[in-house]
Design an enzyme around this catalytic site. Structure first.
Site, PDB file in Angstrom:
ATOM      1  N   ARG A 185     -39.708  80.262  18.524  1.00  0.00           N
ATOM      2  CA  ARG A 185     -38.541  80.090  19.390  1.00  0.00           C
ATOM      3  C   ARG A 185     -37.221  80.453  18.713  1.00  0.00           C
ATOM      4  O   ARG A 185     -36.175  79.877  19.029  1.00  0.00           O
ATOM      5  CB  ARG A 185     -38.481  78.642  19.924  1.00  0.00           C
ATOM      6  CG  ARG A 185     -39.683  78.235  20.763  1.00  0.00           C
ATOM      7  CD  ARG A 185     -39.820  79.076  22.021  1.00  0.00           C
ATOM      8  NE  ARG A 185     -41.034  78.752  22.743  1.00  0.00           N
ATOM      9  CZ  ARG A 185     -42.198  79.382  22.589  1.00  0.00           C
ATOM     10  NH1 ARG A 185     -42.304  80.405  21.748  1.00  0.00           N
ATOM     11  NH2 ARG A 185     -43.259  79.029  23.268  1.00  0.00           N
ATOM     12  N   SER A 234     -39.323  73.599  29.114  1.00  0.00           N
ATOM     13  CA  SER A 234     -39.473  72.719  27.953  1.00  0.00           C
ATOM     14  C   SER A 234     -38.109  72.319  27.412  1.00  0.00           C
ATOM     15  O   SER A 234     -37.263  73.176  27.139  1.00  0.00           O
ATOM     16  CB  SER A 234     -40.258  73.430  26.851  1.00  0.00           C
ATOM     17  OG  SER A 234     -41.561  73.734  27.284  1.00  0.00           O
ATOM     18  N   GLU A 307     -34.942  72.970  22.947  1.00  0.00           N
ATOM     19  CA  GLU A 307     -35.282  74.343  23.307  1.00  0.00           C
ATOM     20  C   GLU A 307     -34.314  74.868  24.354  1.00  0.00           C
ATOM     21  O   GLU A 307     -33.990  76.050  24.387  1.00  0.00           O
ATOM     22  CB  GLU A 307     -36.719  74.430  23.824  1.00  0.00           C
ATOM     23  CG  GLU A 307     -37.163  75.840  24.136  1.00  0.00           C
ATOM     24  CD  GLU A 307     -38.662  75.969  24.325  1.00  0.00           C
ATOM     25  OE1 GLU A 307     -39.068  76.656  25.298  1.00  0.00           O
ATOM     26  OE2 GLU A 307     -39.436  75.404  23.528  1.00  0.00           O
TER      27      GLU A 307
END
Length: 312
Positions: A185, A234, A307
Site C-alpha cells: 500500500r 478498508s 489506508e
C-alpha cells in the site's frame, strides 16, 4: 495577521479567476465536495479544478503549483473529507484522462482517471489476463498507483510497466516501474507527483477463463465486504510488519463491533469497513477511526496505519 492572510487569499483567488478565462477546462470556487466521495461526507474546496487536457493542467501547475496546496481526488472511494472548507485546490482529472488503448505484446495504456473496473473489462474484451483483480477495486488507476492498491494477493506493481506523471512545476515525466520501490500500500515516489497514465503488461488468456475468475473474485468480495453503502473500503492497512494477524481480527478482538459515533458505524459485514449510515459528519467518522486505532493499540500493542486518505 488574519487580515493579511485574508488579503493574500483573495489575491490568489483573483489570479485563479483570471486564469480560468485563459483555458477551456472548468474551475469552480467554493465547490461542495460532499457528493464527490463514497462516504458522502465533506465541506467545500476553495478551488476545484477539473482539467480536460494536459496543456491546461501544465499551465495551471506552472502558474500555481508552488503557490497553492493541492490535493488530487480520484473516484473518492478511499477519501474522508473534512466538513470545514479545504483551503487549497482540489484537482480531479477530466474524462480525457480516462482513455484506454492497447499496444502490441499485450500492453495496455490507461489514463489515471480511468476506473480500475474499466481496465479490467477492457482486458477481458481483448483476451488479456492478469487484470481480473482490478474488477474488485473501486478506485481509479491514479489512486491505485498512489497506494499500490490490490486485493486477493495481487497488486498494481505486479502488472505495471511504467508511469507517466507530472510534477508541481508542470514537468512531464516517464517513470519505469523498475525504478519505483513498491511496498504494501505504498511506494517511494514523491508525494507531489500527479499521475497522468500508466502502461501495464498482461498475457493472452481465454476470455471465458478471465470472466470466470472475475465472477469468482466478485462473489468472494460480495460475501465478505459491504457493498452499495456509504463506505470507503478498508480503513486501516494490515500491520504486516507487526503481526501475521489481519487488521479485522485485531479490531474484532479489541473493539465492541456495535461501537458508533453519530451515524458513523463499524460494518457488520467487515469490521475494517466503516459506514456512514445516514448523515455522519467528518468528526463522527474521524472519532470512530481514532477510537478503533487507540483501542487496538491498548489491547494488542499494535499501532494501526490508516489506508484511507484524509483531506483537511
Amino acid at each position: 495577521m488574519d487580515e493579511t492572510i485574508t488579503r493574500i487569499d483573495l489575491m490568489s483567488i483573483e489570479e485563479i479567476r483570471k486564469f480560468s478565462d485563459e483555458i477551456n477546462s472548468k474551475i469552480h470556487f467554493d465547490y461542495d465536495l460532499k457528493k464527490s466521495n463514497w462516504f458522502n461526507i465533506g465541506g467545500q474546496a476553495k478551488v476545484y479544478f477539473r482539467p480536460d487536457s494536459l496543456p491546461d493542467l501544465i499551465l495551471f501547475l506552472k502558474r500555481f503549483g508552488e503557490k497553492e496546496k493541492i490535493y488530487i481526488l480520484g473516484a473518492g472511494s478511499n477519501t474522508l473529507i473534512c466538513d470545514e472548507k479545504f483551503d487549497g485546490v482540489v484537482i480531479k482529472l477530466g474524462k480525457n484522462f480516462s482513455n484506454i488503448s492497447i499496444l502490441p505484446n499485450d500492453v495496455i495504456i490507461a489514463g489515471s482517471a480511468c476506473l480500475d473496473k474499466k481496465l479490467s473489462d477492457f482486458a477481458l474484451n481483448n483476451g488479456i489476463g492478469g487484470f481480473e483483480f482490478l474488477a474488485c477495486i473501486p478506485g481509479t488507476i491514479g489512486g491505485g498507483l498512489k497506494m499500490n492498491a490490490g486485493c486477493f494477493n495481487k497488486e498494481f506493481k505486479d502488472v505495471l510497466v511504467s508511469i507517466q506523471a507530472i510534477d508541481k512545476n508542470g514537468k512531464v515525466l516517464t517513470i519505469p516501474a523498475s525504478k519505483v520501490i513498491f511496498k504494501y500500500r505504498s511506494n517511494d515516489l514523491k508525494e507531489d507527483l500527479i499521475f497522468l497514465s500508466a502502461s501495464f503488461k498482461g498475457s493472452r488468456k481465454n476470455k471465458e477463463e478471465i470472466k470466470k475468475e472475475i465472477l469468482e473474485l466478485k462473489e468472494k468480495k460480495d460475501n465478505t465486504q459491504p457493498t452499495k453503502l456509504k463506505t470507503s473500503g478498508s480503513t486501516f492497512k494490515n500491520p504486516i510488519n507487526q503481526t501475521d494477524k489481519k487488521v479485522w481480527e485485531l479490531i474484532k478482538e479489541s473493539v465492541a463491533l456495535d461501537t458508533s459515533f453519530g451515524d458513523a458505524h463499524i460494518s457488520n459485514k467487515h469490521c475494517n469497513f466503516f459506514v456512514n449510515k445516514n448523515n455522519a459528519s467528518f468528526e463522527d467518522m474521524n472519532k470512530l477511526i481514532e477510537f478503533v486505532k487507540t483501542s487496538v493499540e491498548k489491547k494488542t500493542g499494535i499501532v494501526l496505519e490508516k489506508e484511507i486518505k484524509i483531506l483537511k
